[in-house]
Design an enzyme around this catalytic site. Structure first.
Site, PDB file in Angstrom:
ATOM      1  N   CYS A 132       0.818  -1.224   0.000  1.00 28.80           N
ATOM      2  CA  CYS A 132       0.000   0.000   0.000  1.00 28.80           C
ATOM      3  C   CYS A 132       0.848   1.268   0.000  1.00 28.80           C
ATOM      4  CB  CYS A 132      -0.939   0.004   1.198  1.00 28.80           C
ATOM      5  SG  CYS A 132      -0.187  -0.477   2.760  1.00 28.80           S
ATOM      6  N   HIS A 252      -3.061   6.496   4.216  1.00 29.38           N
ATOM      7  CA  HIS A 252      -1.632   6.651   4.472  1.00 29.38           C
ATOM      8  C   HIS A 252      -1.179   8.009   3.946  1.00 29.38           C
ATOM      9  CE1 HIS A 252      -1.525   2.603   5.701  1.00 29.38           C
ATOM     10  NE2 HIS A 252      -0.865   2.026   4.712  1.00 29.38           N
TER      11      HIS A 252
END
Lengths: 346, 346
Positions: A132, A252
């Site tokens: 990710c 994130h």
């Protein structure tokens, strides 16, 4: 009018944080699903999940689960992928694997569709979905690499707990409630559920994601190093990463320093990024606009802001890159790969 | 036995997050306080605070508040310092100012006692306390600069809300409670209370601390650039900063890339840091030991870990630096300066 081909799709790890988003993405993208098979560990088998209004019962995943399956999305941990991907591939499925099991295998394409979609075609049954934290960074940096060449990247991450799965999300919420009630929480999941030492994540920043290697870097940090080179197809890009877990649920964020190989104009960088597929520039300091994890949640794009010239290096550039780790960082990237396969068969 | 001289001390901003810690530090360090004067804005005047078991009533700070005061600790905002420091200095007090008002004034020493204590003696009534995010970084990097020379620093911060004052702490707790209760919080304080746009800090990461300058960097980021050079006494050090607020109550963390001017051995770096004053090395990846904000809270030291060789640059080094922003980053550094003054008077 030609009839659209429908696919027999399996989701392995259907009850997990990413698996759930994979099902939602197949739904929201109107993916041509004919049959759908939802698979999980024995523990979660029997769970009922909805897809397009119909209820499905999750079944235990095993070597024999893949008869007739054409596309299998895996997100149930590396061990499960190592065990079951070969069976799924042997049964004829194209496996899109969200774990780290096959990412660095030279035979397996590692694909972020904005960066290297051409790699999909060379698969031998497995296509790996990058980590990710890597996906959002390479998606944002690809247009800069094409135009200027990237010599060097120094990245520090601010990663959400959902990157560690549904249990880590529950853990952050539980710890936060306990601290607000004046109790000291007992950490149980983070930083790495399989390691003995646990740390409090609520109101804290943990500089460890995944296990440590002998070189002092974590596997997460080395994933950013190695996967970036493989996806960009350029081993000369120097990458340094520090990966940190913070008390965010989804999204994130990354503070990224990039050193380009040739001179650049800031306006050109902005316009390259603004025109890049899957990238949304959010960058207006005067009105305090920049990417935020809470605003990226639920959206498929990679958001880039704080775009500014490094004051100490003529070809240095600083960026703030944010994306929903469960979508572009996982489920959406996987479904995007599946869409590319389906469209190429169109 | 000679009798110890006792000092008339004033704390301006006594009811704030840092002011409160200044009082606690004077107490816990057994600072030779004779008289103590606690000062604040009109709004907080009348508040009762304890020092060594005695109750003090906080008075409104004004130009006439400093008669007889020998040491004045200021932490009530830059405007208050600009207005009142000249009066306090004229009344004969040595002012130790925790705001940014005088930091870059060439006449004013900017002091982190581990780095440049010799600067204290040249003060003309005011000594500036550096910015919290700068102090912990320069304290940790000073031994490396002395030994190898520092060419370049690239730092990304993970800063606690208490750095923005007591209201920001209340805001994080309130927002967190509201979100846990399923309500959407109305941001009211962060990122900058005096600016119109507010962002949610609970479960988020905000890449803005202080206002933006025209160059795209925030004042907080430029403080790290300029203060580092001034404290180290070396304008050649290149500093790039990205400053980010995260949902932590106390304790700033920093991901720091350092490029040294000469080659180094990792063991030498470890031993330099382990022997440096005010530095505690917490660095054992095998047992998952590294500095954490929650473990730094209430402790005066600067904690350094994740010490590792950069894999892409022969003189590159990566560190994770954590300290309690209210103590070493503010109150303790100020009281440490006061102790140095007192000790030099023997």
């Amino acid at each position: 009018m030609s009839e659209q081909k429908l696919y027999h799709v399996a989701v392995v790890g259907a009850t997990g944080a990413v698996g759930e988003q994979m099902i939602r993405m197949l739904e929201s993208r109107n993916f041509p699903v004919g049959e759908l098979k939802l698979l999980s560990s024995a523990r979660s088998a029997g769970t009922k999940l909805k897809f397009r209004g119909r209820e499905y019962t999750v079944q235990e995943a095993g070597p024999d689960s893949f008869e007739g399956v054409e596309i299998a999305l895996f997100s149930a941990g590396s061990d499960v992928s190592r065990k079951l991907v070969p069976h799924a591939a042997a049964a004829g499925a194209v496996c899109i694997d969200n774990t780290s099991a096959y990412r660095m295998d030279p035979e397996t394409p590692l694909v972020a569709p904005e960066v290297n979609p051409e790699q999909i075609a060379r698969h031998k049954g497995v296509i790996a979905n990058p980590n990710c934290s890597t996906i959002q960074m390479v998606a944002a940096l690809k247009p800069l690499h094409d135009r200027y060449g990237i010599a060097r990247i120094i990245v520090s991450t601010y990663q959400a707990v959902s990157g560690a799965g549904a249990r880590a999300v529950t853990e952050l919420l539980r710890q936060t409630e306990e601290l607000l009630a004046g109790r000291k929480p007992e950490p149980d999941v983070l930083p790495v559920s399989s390691l003995p030492v646990k740390h409090q994540i609520a109101f804290n920043a943990i500089p460890q994601i995944d296990k440590f290697q002998d070189n002092g870097y974590t596997f997460e940090e080395m994933k950013m190093v190695n996967e970036t080179k493989k996806i960009m197809g350029d081993d000369s890009i120097a990458v340094t990463a520090t990966c940190v877990r913070i008390p965010v649920l989804r999204g994130h964020s990354e503070s990224v320093y990039v050193e380009l190989k040739s001179d650049y104009e800031l306006d050109d960088v902005r316009s390259l990024l603004s025109n890049a597929p899957g990238i949304t520039v959010v960058d207006d300091p005067a009105s305090q606009r920049y990417p935020l994890a809470t605003e990226a949640e639920g959206r498929p794009d990679v958001f880039v802001g704080r775009i500014r010239r490094d004051l100490t290096h003529p070809r240095g550039l600083n960026l703030w890159i944010v994306s929903d780790n469960l979508l572009k960082g996982a489920a959406w990237n996987a479904v995007q790969i599946a869409e590319t396969i389906v469209n190429s068969r169109g």
